[in-house]
Motif scaffolding. Structure first.
Motif, PDB file in Angstrom:
ATOM      1  N   UNK A   1       0.251   9.619  13.213  1.00  0.00           N
ATOM      2  CA  UNK A   1       1.238   7.404  13.199  1.00  0.00           C
ATOM      3  C   UNK A   1      -0.447   7.131  12.616  1.00  0.00           C
ATOM      4  N   UNK A   2      -1.149   7.222  12.511  1.00  0.00           N
ATOM      5  CA  UNK A   2      -2.057   6.214  11.825  1.00  0.00           C
ATOM      6  C   UNK A   2      -1.840   6.152  10.503  1.00  0.00           C
ATOM      7  N   UNK A   3      -1.568   7.536   9.961  1.00  0.00           N
ATOM      8  CA  UNK A   3      -1.559   7.676   8.310  1.00  0.00           C
ATOM      9  C   UNK A   3      -0.158   7.680   7.183  1.00  0.00           C
ATOM     10  N   UNK A   4       1.251   7.334   8.061  1.00  0.00           N
ATOM     11  CA  UNK A   4       2.038   7.287   8.258  1.00  0.00           C
ATOM     12  C   UNK A   4       2.168   6.135   6.932  1.00  0.00           C
TER      13      UNK A   4
ATOM     14  N   UNK B   1       4.333  -0.302   2.913  1.00  0.00           N
ATOM     15  CA  UNK B   1       3.863   0.503   1.165  1.00  0.00           C
ATOM     16  C   UNK B   1       4.390   0.525   0.426  1.00  0.00           C
ATOM     17  N   UNK B   2       4.630   0.789  -0.643  1.00  0.00           N
ATOM     18  CA  UNK B   2       5.352   0.497  -2.222  1.00  0.00           C
ATOM     19  C   UNK B   2       6.552   1.222  -1.849  1.00  0.00           C
TER      20      UNK B   2
ATOM     21  N   UNK C   1       5.666   5.689  -0.433  1.00  0.00           N
ATOM     22  CA  UNK C   1       5.802   6.486   0.567  1.00  0.00           C
ATOM     23  C   UNK C   1       7.033   7.137   0.170  1.00  0.00           C
ATOM     24  N   UNK C   2       7.213   7.454  -1.381  1.00  0.00           N
ATOM     25  CA  UNK C   2       7.915   8.813  -2.190  1.00  0.00           C
ATOM     26  C   UNK C   2       7.140   9.916  -2.104  1.00  0.00           C
ATOM     27  N   UNK C   3       5.508   9.689  -2.386  1.00  0.00           N
ATOM     28  CA  UNK C   3       4.880  10.554  -2.085  1.00  0.00           C
ATOM     29  C   UNK C   3       4.449  10.728  -1.043  1.00  0.00           C
ATOM     30  N   UNK C   4       4.560  10.001   0.009  1.00  0.00           N
ATOM     31  CA  UNK C   4       4.094  10.845   1.621  1.00  0.00           C
ATOM     32  C   UNK C   4       5.754  11.812   1.549  1.00  0.00           C
TER      33      UNK C   4
END
Length: 51
Positions: free
Chosen positions: A14-17, A22-23, A27-30
């Motif tokens: 959760x700390x890295x989501x 966010x742009x 979000x797409x890269x994640x």
């Protein structure tokens, strides 16, 4: 294999989501990285699956 697991766990922590602020690109890269990690786990499962 342990390093791959740690990298994948970091993606679902959760700390890295990404947050709602966010742009779209972030979000797409994640999502792309999470899909790649899932694919890697599937490959490992297929490779070491016991018949």
């Amino acid at each position: 294999m342990i390093a791959a697991f740690r990298a994948m766990y970091k993606l679902v922590d959760l700390a890295h989501r990404p947050t709602p602020t966010t742009t779209n690109y972030t979000a797409w890269m994640y999502t792309r990285n999470l899909a790649n990690a899932t694919h890697a786990l599937l490959d490992l499962h297929r490779r070491y699956q016991v018949p």
